[in-house]
Write a protein that holds these residues in place. Sequence first.
Motif, PDB file in Angstrom:
ATOM      1  N   THR A  40       0.852  -1.183   0.000  1.00  0.00           N
ATOM      2  CA  THR A  40       0.000   0.000   0.000  1.00  0.00           C
ATOM      3  C   THR A  40       0.885   1.228   0.000  1.00  0.00           C
ATOM      4  O   THR A  40       2.093   1.130   0.092  1.00  0.00           O
ATOM      5  CB  THR A  40      -0.922   0.002   1.235  1.00  0.00           C
ATOM      6  N   THR A  41       0.273   2.366  -0.131  1.00  0.00           N
ATOM      7  CA  THR A  41       0.985   3.629   0.054  1.00  0.00           C
ATOM      8  C   THR A  41       0.162   4.488   1.007  1.00  0.00           C
ATOM      9  O   THR A  41      -1.045   4.322   1.133  1.00  0.00           O
ATOM     10  CB  THR A  41       1.183   4.379  -1.279  1.00  0.00           C
ATOM     11  N   LEU A  42       0.834   5.386   1.666  1.00  0.00           N
ATOM     12  CA  LEU A  42       0.205   6.226   2.664  1.00  0.00           C
ATOM     13  C   LEU A  42       0.991   7.526   2.717  1.00  0.00           C
ATOM     14  O   LEU A  42       2.227   7.498   2.727  1.00  0.00           O
ATOM     15  CB  LEU A  42       0.243   5.527   4.030  1.00  0.00           C
ATOM     16  N   ASP A  43       0.291   8.646   2.753  1.00  0.00           N
ATOM     17  CA  ASP A  43       0.965   9.930   2.890  1.00  0.00           C
ATOM     18  C   ASP A  43       1.317  10.124   4.364  1.00  0.00           C
ATOM     19  O   ASP A  43       0.435  10.318   5.209  1.00  0.00           O
ATOM     20  CB  ASP A  43       0.059  11.054   2.395  1.00  0.00           C
ATOM     21  N   LEU A  44       2.604  10.060   4.678  1.00  0.00           N
ATOM     22  CA  LEU A  44       3.055  10.239   6.051  1.00  0.00           C
ATOM     23  C   LEU A  44       3.136  11.714   6.445  1.00  0.00           C
ATOM     24  O   LEU A  44       3.367  12.024   7.616  1.00  0.00           O
ATOM     25  CB  LEU A  44       4.433   9.588   6.237  1.00  0.00           C
ATOM     26  N   ALA A  99      10.144  11.564   0.997  1.00  0.00           N
ATOM     27  CA  ALA A  99      10.695  10.282   0.557  1.00  0.00           C
ATOM     28  C   ALA A  99       9.596   9.251   0.343  1.00  0.00           C
ATOM     29  O   ALA A  99       9.613   8.499  -0.638  1.00  0.00           O
ATOM     30  CB  ALA A  99      11.717   9.771   1.576  1.00  0.00           C
ATOM     31  N   TRP A 100       8.610   9.222   1.244  1.00  0.00           N
ATOM     32  CA  TRP A 100       7.566   8.201   1.155  1.00  0.00           C
ATOM     33  C   TRP A 100       6.400   8.612   0.261  1.00  0.00           C
ATOM     34  O   TRP A 100       5.464   7.828   0.071  1.00  0.00           O
ATOM     35  CB  TRP A 100       7.096   7.830   2.559  1.00  0.00           C
ATOM     36  N   ARG A 101       6.461   9.820  -0.296  1.00  0.00           N
ATOM     37  CA  ARG A 101       5.482  10.177  -1.324  1.00  0.00           C
ATOM     38  C   ARG A 101       5.868   9.593  -2.682  1.00  0.00           C
ATOM     39  O   ARG A 101       5.046   9.602  -3.608  1.00  0.00           O
ATOM     40  CB  ARG A 101       5.349  11.705  -1.409  1.00  0.00           C
ATOM     41  N   ASP A 102       7.075   9.117  -2.806  1.00  0.00           N
ATOM     42  CA  ASP A 102       7.524   8.451  -4.020  1.00  0.00           C
ATOM     43  C   ASP A 102       7.016   7.009  -3.990  1.00  0.00           C
ATOM     44  O   ASP A 102       7.377   6.248  -3.086  1.00  0.00           O
ATOM     45  CB  ASP A 102       9.049   8.469  -4.094  1.00  0.00           C
ATOM     46  N   PRO A 103       6.166   6.595  -4.952  1.00  0.00           N
ATOM     47  CA  PRO A 103       5.653   5.223  -4.920  1.00  0.00           C
ATOM     48  C   PRO A 103       6.752   4.169  -4.895  1.00  0.00           C
ATOM     49  O   PRO A 103       6.542   3.059  -4.377  1.00  0.00           O
ATOM     50  CB  PRO A 103       4.828   5.128  -6.211  1.00  0.00           C
ATOM     51  N   ALA A 104       7.939   4.504  -5.401  1.00  0.00           N
ATOM     52  CA  ALA A 104       9.037   3.532  -5.406  1.00  0.00           C
ATOM     53  C   ALA A 104       9.475   3.165  -3.997  1.00  0.00           C
ATOM     54  O   ALA A 104      10.038   2.086  -3.771  1.00  0.00           O
ATOM     55  CB  ALA A 104      10.225   4.077  -6.198  1.00  0.00           C
TER      56      ALA A 104
END
Length: 201
Positions: free
Chosen positions: A4-8, A93-98
């Motif tokens: 998953t992804t999450l905007d931290l 950094a965590w906004r990058d899906p990679a």
Amino acid sequence: MPETTLDLGPQALIVARLAAGVKDEQLDGATPCPEYAVHHMLGHLLGLATAFRDAGRKDLGATTDTAPDTSVPDIGPGWRETLPKVLDELSEAWRDPAAWTGETRAGGITLPGAIAGLVAADELVIHAWDLARATGQRYEPDRAALRASYDFLEASAEDPSRGEIFGPVVPLPGDAPLLDRAVGLSGRDPGWKPCAPPDVP
């Protein structure tokens, strides 16, 4: 857990605001982590933000390979400027899906990027609670980060190795607030408060 992804970012901003609200005279105060005073907790937040920033970037090295219990964390004289800057870099950094794909490292442990992102969310949610309780600040976590933290902690509750990371689960009724249940799953008492100083005659 599915990838998953999450905007931290929203939760990182809350942590930065709580840190900004810490008064100098509170730095030696107790926190829900018995071995940490407030200045240690701030140092831990700075260290984990740096480590998970670099884990998200896949920039592996000393910051990602060092176990968090290697030494007691602390702050330096410029922490009020450094901590919000690193928290912002973590968010980016965590906004990058990679960041959420493949493998990375944090705390000396290799793990999937998606799991590392959830661990980062959990760290930000729970240690923000620690800091808020220790310094008497109001705390409402980002709802998405709180849900990710709760789901991560609930999934780890049956893991036999969880004792190496968390204390024993503090059971709470199912209708307790989600934050309290997450805090309980992390091994903390949701009712914790700092001890009042003794009366001076």
